[in-house]
Design a protein around this motif. Structure first.
Motif, PDB file in Angstrom:
ATOM      1  N   ILE A  46     -10.991  -5.589   6.224  1.00  0.00           N
ATOM      2  CA  ILE A  46     -11.143  -4.228   5.810  1.00  0.00           C
ATOM      3  C   ILE A  46     -10.161  -3.677   4.609  1.00  0.00           C
ATOM      4  N   ARG A  47     -10.670  -2.651   3.796  1.00  0.00           N
ATOM      5  CA  ARG A  47      -9.652  -2.263   3.031  1.00  0.00           C
ATOM      6  C   ARG A  47      -9.265  -0.815   3.234  1.00  0.00           C
ATOM      7  N   VAL A  48      -8.186  -0.457   3.666  1.00  0.00           N
ATOM      8  CA  VAL A  48      -7.631   1.052   3.980  1.00  0.00           C
ATOM      9  C   VAL A  48      -6.966   1.583   2.944  1.00  0.00           C
ATOM     10  N   PHE A  49      -7.269   2.686   2.576  1.00  0.00           N
ATOM     11  CA  PHE A  49      -6.382   3.496   1.678  1.00  0.00           C
ATOM     12  C   PHE A  49      -5.377   4.634   2.354  1.00  0.00           C
ATOM     13  N   ARG A  50      -4.185   4.568   1.932  1.00  0.00           N
ATOM     14  CA  ARG A  50      -3.093   5.732   2.406  1.00  0.00           C
ATOM     15  C   ARG A  50      -2.800   6.287   1.134  1.00  0.00           C
ATOM     16  N   SER A  51      -3.147   7.608   1.126  1.00  0.00           N
ATOM     17  CA  SER A  51      -2.777   8.464  -0.275  1.00  0.00           C
ATOM     18  C   SER A  51      -1.283   8.602  -0.207  1.00  0.00           C
ATOM     19  N   LEU A  52      -0.702   9.206  -1.286  1.00  0.00           N
ATOM     20  CA  LEU A  52       0.743   9.427  -1.513  1.00  0.00           C
ATOM     21  C   LEU A  52       1.028  10.797  -0.256  1.00  0.00           C
ATOM     22  N   PRO A  53       2.260  10.770   0.213  1.00  0.00           N
ATOM     23  CA  PRO A  53       2.626  11.585   1.196  1.00  0.00           C
ATOM     24  C   PRO A  53       2.213  12.965   1.026  1.00  0.00           C
ATOM     25  N   HIS A  54       2.498  13.465  -0.237  1.00  0.00           N
ATOM     26  CA  HIS A  54       2.405  14.949  -0.733  1.00  0.00           C
ATOM     27  C   HIS A  54       0.806  15.126  -0.755  1.00  0.00           C
ATOM     28  N   GLU A  55       0.107  14.483  -0.748  1.00  0.00           N
ATOM     29  CA  GLU A  55      -1.412  14.800  -0.723  1.00  0.00           C
ATOM     30  C   GLU A  55      -1.869  15.077   0.667  1.00  0.00           C
ATOM     31  N   ASN A  56      -1.103  14.488   1.591  1.00  0.00           N
ATOM     32  CA  ASN A  56      -1.674  14.777   3.106  1.00  0.00           C
ATOM     33  C   ASN A  56      -3.035  14.680   3.488  1.00  0.00           C
ATOM     34  N   LYS A  57      -3.419  13.427   3.270  1.00  0.00           N
ATOM     35  CA  LYS A  57      -4.942  12.921   3.286  1.00  0.00           C
ATOM     36  C   LYS A  57      -4.739  11.945   4.547  1.00  0.00           C
ATOM     37  N   PRO A  58      -5.784  12.006   5.110  1.00  0.00           N
ATOM     38  CA  PRO A  58      -6.118  10.660   6.386  1.00  0.00           C
ATOM     39  C   PRO A  58      -6.386   9.426   5.683  1.00  0.00           C
ATOM     40  N   LEU A  59      -5.989   8.263   6.606  1.00  0.00           N
ATOM     41  CA  LEU A  59      -6.252   7.160   6.153  1.00  0.00           C
ATOM     42  C   LEU A  59      -7.594   7.104   5.931  1.00  0.00           C
ATOM     43  N   SER A  60      -8.292   6.357   4.849  1.00  0.00           N
ATOM     44  CA  SER A  60      -9.649   5.950   4.670  1.00  0.00           C
ATOM     45  C   SER A  60     -10.008   4.458   4.481  1.00  0.00           C
ATOM     46  N   LEU A  61     -11.502   4.284   4.979  1.00  0.00           N
ATOM     47  CA  LEU A  61     -11.840   2.996   4.701  1.00  0.00           C
ATOM     48  C   LEU A  61     -12.647   3.063   3.585  1.00  0.00           C
ATOM     49  N   HIS A  62     -11.953   2.253   2.571  1.00  0.00           N
ATOM     50  CA  HIS A  62     -12.656   2.248   1.129  1.00  0.00           C
ATOM     51  C   HIS A  62     -13.466   0.822   1.279  1.00  0.00           C
ATOM     52  N   GLY A  63     -13.445  -0.099   2.102  1.00  0.00           N
ATOM     53  CA  GLY A  63     -14.513  -1.252   1.875  1.00  0.00           C
ATOM     54  C   GLY A  63     -14.542  -2.124   2.855  1.00  0.00           C
ATOM     55  N   TYR A  64     -15.259  -3.023   3.325  1.00  0.00           N
ATOM     56  CA  TYR A  64     -14.895  -4.112   4.379  1.00  0.00           C
ATOM     57  C   TYR A  64     -15.935  -5.237   3.898  1.00  0.00           C
ATOM     58  N   GLN A  65     -15.677  -6.381   4.557  1.00  0.00           N
ATOM     59  CA  GLN A  65     -16.406  -7.549   4.336  1.00  0.00           C
ATOM     60  C   GLN A  65     -16.705  -8.159   5.865  1.00  0.00           C
ATOM     61  N   ILE A  66     -17.947  -8.581   6.179  1.00  0.00           N
ATOM     62  CA  ILE A  66     -18.412  -9.229   7.500  1.00  0.00           C
ATOM     63  C   ILE A  66     -18.435 -10.537   7.396  1.00  0.00           C
ATOM     64  N   SER A  67     -18.553 -10.952   8.444  1.00  0.00           N
ATOM     65  CA  SER A  67     -18.773 -12.564   9.057  1.00  0.00           C
ATOM     66  C   SER A  67     -17.829 -13.250   8.301  1.00  0.00           C
ATOM     67  N   LYS A  68     -16.707 -12.817   8.816  1.00  0.00           N
ATOM     68  CA  LYS A  68     -15.396 -13.630   8.164  1.00  0.00           C
ATOM     69  C   LYS A  68     -14.923 -14.415   9.568  1.00  0.00           C
ATOM     70  N   LYS A  69     -14.418 -15.745   9.350  1.00  0.00           N
ATOM     71  CA  LYS A  69     -13.631 -16.476  10.132  1.00  0.00           C
ATOM     72  C   LYS A  69     -12.353 -16.443  10.378  1.00  0.00           C
ATOM     73  N   LYS A  70     -11.639 -16.783  11.463  1.00  0.00           N
ATOM     74  CA  LYS A  70     -10.116 -16.594  11.501  1.00  0.00           C
ATOM     75  C   LYS A  70      -9.488 -17.287  10.276  1.00  0.00           C
ATOM     76  N   HIS A  71      -9.786 -18.548   9.869  1.00  0.00           N
ATOM     77  CA  HIS A  71      -9.061 -19.158   8.995  1.00  0.00           C
ATOM     78  C   HIS A  71      -9.265 -18.739   7.424  1.00  0.00           C
ATOM     79  N   ASP A  72     -10.458 -17.719   7.281  1.00  0.00           N
ATOM     80  CA  ASP A  72     -10.706 -17.262   6.055  1.00  0.00           C
ATOM     81  C   ASP A  72      -9.345 -16.613   5.217  1.00  0.00           C
ATOM     82  N   GLU A  73      -9.202 -16.854   4.287  1.00  0.00           N
ATOM     83  CA  GLU A  73      -8.155 -16.167   3.389  1.00  0.00           C
ATOM     84  C   GLU A  73      -8.432 -14.648   3.014  1.00  0.00           C
TER      85      GLU A  73
END
Length: 77
Positions: A46-73
């Protein structure tokens, strides 16, 4: 904090949701690329975005990839 966002996008719930690895990328804020164990032998990246502190926005999910294995880079996406 982003688990509900991912569950909504995937249309399912995750009993297991454990981060096992992460990388960061500094932009106008920070992107977190996180390998998440979601049960059995299934992983998601998953890709999570944290904005700059002064923007005071919550963490947001910006993308994800499914069907991954433990050893996938974990790579930037």
């Amino acid at each position: 904090k982003v688990k509900p966002q991912l569950e909504e996008k995937e249309g399912r719930t995750f009993d297991v949701f454990t981060a096992v690895e992460f990388k960061t990328q500094v932009v106008a804020g920070t992107n977190y690329f996180i390998k998440v164990h979601v049960g059995n032998d299934e992983f998601m990246h998953i890709r999570v975005f944290r904005s700059l502190p002064h923007e005071n926005k919550p963490l947001s999910l910006h993308g994800y990839q499914i069907s991954k294995k433990k050893h996938d880079e974990l790579a930037y996406f």
